[in-house]
Design an enzyme around this catalytic site. Structure first.
Site, PDB file in Angstrom:
ATOM      1  N   GLY A 200      18.055  20.735 -26.106  1.00  0.00           N
ATOM      2  CA  GLY A 200      17.898  22.024 -25.459  1.00  0.00           C
ATOM      3  C   GLY A 200      16.945  21.942 -24.292  1.00  0.00           C
ATOM      4  N   GLY A 205      11.678  25.454 -28.145  1.00  0.00           N
ATOM      5  CA  GLY A 205      11.174  25.420 -29.517  1.00  0.00           C
ATOM      6  C   GLY A 205      11.626  24.237 -30.339  1.00  0.00           C
ATOM      7  N   THR A 207      10.179  21.160 -30.665  1.00  0.00           N
ATOM      8  CA  THR A 207       9.026  20.617 -31.397  1.00  0.00           C
ATOM      9  C   THR A 207       8.512  21.627 -32.420  1.00  0.00           C
ATOM     10  OG1 THR A 207       8.444  19.364 -29.413  1.00  0.00           O
ATOM     11  CG2 THR A 207       6.772  19.541 -31.126  1.00  0.00           C
ATOM     12  N   HIS A 422      13.659  44.002   6.009  1.00  0.00           N
ATOM     13  CA  HIS A 422      14.341  42.867   5.379  1.00  0.00           C
ATOM     14  C   HIS A 422      14.566  43.131   3.885  1.00  0.00           C
ATOM     15  CE1 HIS A 422      15.231  38.455   5.047  1.00  0.00           C
ATOM     16  NE2 HIS A 422      14.878  38.698   3.791  1.00  0.00           N
ATOM     17  N   GLU A 423      13.512  43.560   3.193  1.00  0.00           N
ATOM     18  CA  GLU A 423      13.648  43.821   1.760  1.00  0.00           C
ATOM     19  C   GLU A 423      14.488  45.061   1.500  1.00  0.00           C
ATOM     20  OE1 GLU A 423      12.808  41.642  -0.335  1.00  0.00           O
ATOM     21  OE2 GLU A 423      11.725  40.403   1.103  1.00  0.00           O
ATOM     22  N   ASP A 498      17.111  32.509   2.006  1.00  0.00           N
ATOM     23  CA  ASP A 498      18.325  33.258   1.658  1.00  0.00           C
ATOM     24  C   ASP A 498      19.571  32.535   2.160  1.00  0.00           C
ATOM     25  OD1 ASP A 498      16.701  35.209   0.560  1.00  0.00           O
ATOM     26  OD2 ASP A 498      16.586  36.345   2.434  1.00  0.00           O
TER      27      ASP A 498
END
Length: 651
Positions: A200, A205, A207, A422-423, A498
């Site tokens: 994985g 998780g 260990t 832009h945003e 972008d």
């Protein structure tokens, strides 16, 4: 004997040896003359003897040993007869003398003084020889395994602490039941699995599951890392593998856990430069021990790796690793369970909803969620609160996903306005396009390496995308550049990342996913896999130059069409673009509901955020000096213990 007792005994032995050597050296540094007894009497008559010690030898009449110093401090020792005349001579010449009988056991004392150094040297020699032959981390025990044997008192992790990977936990728990009651399975002809491979991504998780096995299993549990096998000496890895399985046989039934097995389990036959490949010899020995001529009944090997693609096929075949357990990133229910585990000891406010946090963290692994809870706890502690609020988790999520706020970064009005539009372009395209993830937050506060950010959060976990989803994603990426061109008539470097991501998506659509109507469902670009170099992927052209030209043209058409699509949509909604951008300039950050309201033409009803005053360097120095003076004053009065001054750069 315990290790601490062995260490103490070794130090005592060394100290005694050094003392004996010192006694010998100090004795040799003051050599004694051994004159004839008559010469000794002449020295007494001449008055050249300072003091004498007379030791009477028992059982030999008047025989005695005379030892002492001359007037010039030279030492002497001689054997003679003690008589009244000798004593009278010593008294007349005023020689200080002492007559003592020789103590019993003097022979053994002399023997010990003579042989004690040799005894110590021989003892130390045998001690180190035993250390060389013993296991563990002893000196020069290169061929011995470094596996740690864990018991119930050393590991407190159980399956109750594992959440979000229910299928993997069930598969592993079945092996524990097999070890506890093998007859339940063997009565139908089944056999115990020889190996379990946990695969994985990092932080899911693997260990932790192994630690839970150690906590739940009532059998010996050996733990070792894959990198512990191979060192600088040839043959060490194979020797340690043999020793590890020998320990397992002695403690069978038992479990052996190897973490990061890809360190020794990579493909064989890909060594560069020739010579002896120590890693391959270690792998060969591991293959033989798992399923070779001799069987290892009752020894189960559990291994974990996040690189199963580089493992040798002989290691993965049935009979060695019978079970391959995938430990994926958790889904929304799994994330909620993991958050519940990590918030057991964390005081939460009653308004904190872990389900909402889980839905807002798609793609997070267990380690990411643990880090999220820790960041939220640090923020609450920084604000001197006793409980964690929902806002702490939101702020921690923004910090983890987007980086910390760069509040000290000074931007000009033109750059702020350019970033706001832009945003706003990203946000409006993401809101208007169908089948896209809803907008969660838009901000122009610089975070990490970005001047601004538009964040989308999916309503559900997605495992695949269709053509419409990919095209919408490319359009959202190009929305910021389109807004800059519409408003300012020019473009900036802010859209560099972008454009890179949009081009990469378009290339994958054509070359990997077969989503091009012109080129058809064909995969272009053969992958070279350099096994020895970590199996890095290198693309190799397996198509003609004419096809390459068509691929480039198709990529350009996809990106350009989506860019023109954005320009058209933003021109139609220019008023909404202006409203969102102006709101960003005023409030610096907007959530998804506020973006929707601005697009509908509604006004926001909230106060303008207070801008914190940023202290200048001079104000920082003055404040630190005042704090130092106040602290020094309190220390002089004894009100607090002195502690080191903070390092330069601490605020």
């Amino acid at each position: 004997m315990k290790q601490s007792h062995k260490t103490l005994a070794l130090w005592v032995l060394l100290l005694l040896m050094f003392w004996a050597i010192y006694q010998i050296i100090s004795t040799e540094q003051t050599p004694r003359e051994q004159p004839e007894f008559s010469k000794f009497l002449e020295k007494v008559d001449e008055g050249n003897v300072k003091d004498v010690k007379v030791t009477i030898l028992q059982g030999q009449g008047n025989a005695a040993v005379f030892e002492g110093k001359y007037s010039d401090d030279r030492s002497f020792k001689t054997n003679g007869v003690l008589s009244e005349g000798v004593l009278d001579t010593l008294q007349k010449k005023k020689v200080t003398f002492e007559v003592v009988p020789k103590a019993e056991g003097g022979f053994w004392q002399s023997v010990l003084i003579t042989w004690l150094p040799m005894i110590f040297l021989v003892g130390i020699f045998f001690f180190f020889m035993r250390q060389l032959q013993s296991g563990g981390g002893k000196a020069m025990s290169f061929g011995k395994s470094k596996a740690k044997l864990m018991n119930e008192n050393q590991n407190k992790v159980t399956f109750a602490d594992v959440a979000g990977v229910d299928e993997a936990r069930d598969d592993v728990q079945e092996i524990i039941e097999f070890l506890r009651d093998p007859k339940k399975f063997t009565r139908l002809g089944g056999r115990i699995p020889k190996g379990v491979l946990l695969m994985g991504p990092p932080g899911t998780g693997k260990t932790l599951i192994a630690r839970a096995i150690a906590g739940e299993a009532s059998v010996p549990f050996f733990s070792i890392s894959g990198s512990d096998f191979v060192e600088m000496f040839v043959g060490v890895g194979a020797s340690r593998v043999r020793d590890l399985f020998e320990q397992g046989k002695k403690n069978a039934p038992c479990i052996i856990f190897i973490d990061e097995i890809d360190a020794v389990g990579r493909h064989r036959g890909a060594g560069l430069g020739g010579g002896h490949d120590e890693r391959e010899q270690t792998l060969n020995q591991l293959l033989v021990e798992m399923d070779g001529f001799e069987s290892n009944e009752g020894v189960i090997l559990i291994a974990a790796t996040n690189r199963p693609d580089v493992l040798d096929p002989a290691l993965l075949r049935p009979g060695r690793f019978d079970r391959r357990i995938i430990v994926p990133r958790p889904d929304v229910r799994g994330r909620e369970g993991i958050l519940q585990v990590h918030t057991k000891r964390t005081p939460l406010d009653q308004n904190v909803d872990l389900e909402i946090i889980a839905r807002g963290t798609p793609g997070f692994s267990g380690a990411d969620l643990e880090n999220l809870v820790n960041e939220a706890a640090l923020m609450a502690a920084h604000s001197n609160r006793d409980k964690l609020l929902m806002g702490d988790f939101e702020s921690a999520k923004d910090k983890v996903l987007m980086g910390g706020e760069r509040k000290t970064m000074v931007m000009s009005k033109e750059e702020q306005r350019n970033t706001a539009f832009h945003e706003a372009g990203h946000a409006i395209i993401a809101r208007l396009l169908p089948k896209t993830d809803p907008v969660h937050k838009v901000t122009i506060i610089p975070r990490g390496r970005a001047l601004g950010l538009t964040q989308q959060l999916p309503t559900e976990d997605r495992y695949s995308m269709n053509v419409e989803n990919v095209l919408s994603t490319i359009a959202i990426l190009m929305g910021g550049r389109a807004a800059e061109e519409i408003v300012f008539g020019t473009v900036s470097t802010g859209a560099g990342n972008d454009i890179e991501r949009a081009t990469e998506l378009a290339r994958k659509m054509i070359c990997e996913w077969g989503m091009s109507s012109k080129l058809g469902p064909v995969s272009f670009g053969k992958r070279d896999e350099q096994v020895f170099l970590g199996r890095e992927m290198a693309s190799q052209s397996d198509y003609s130059e004419q096809t390459a030209v068509e691929i480039d043209r198709e990529i350009r058409d996809i990106v350009t069409n989506q860019y023109n699509r954005c320009v058209t949509m933003l021109r139609e909604h220019r008023a909404a673009l202006d409203r969102v951008a102006e709101a960003l300039l005023e409030y610096e950050a907007l959530d998804g509901a506020e973006v929707d309201a601005l697009i509908r033409g509604e006004e926001l009803k909230r106060s303008k955020p207070e801008r914190k005053h940023l202290a200048t360097p001079e104000e920082h120095r003055d404040r630190r000096q005042k704090e130092k003076d106040a602290r020094d004053k309190r220390e002089r009065k004894g009100l607090l213990e002195p502690f080191p001054n903070p390092e330069p750069g601490e605020a």
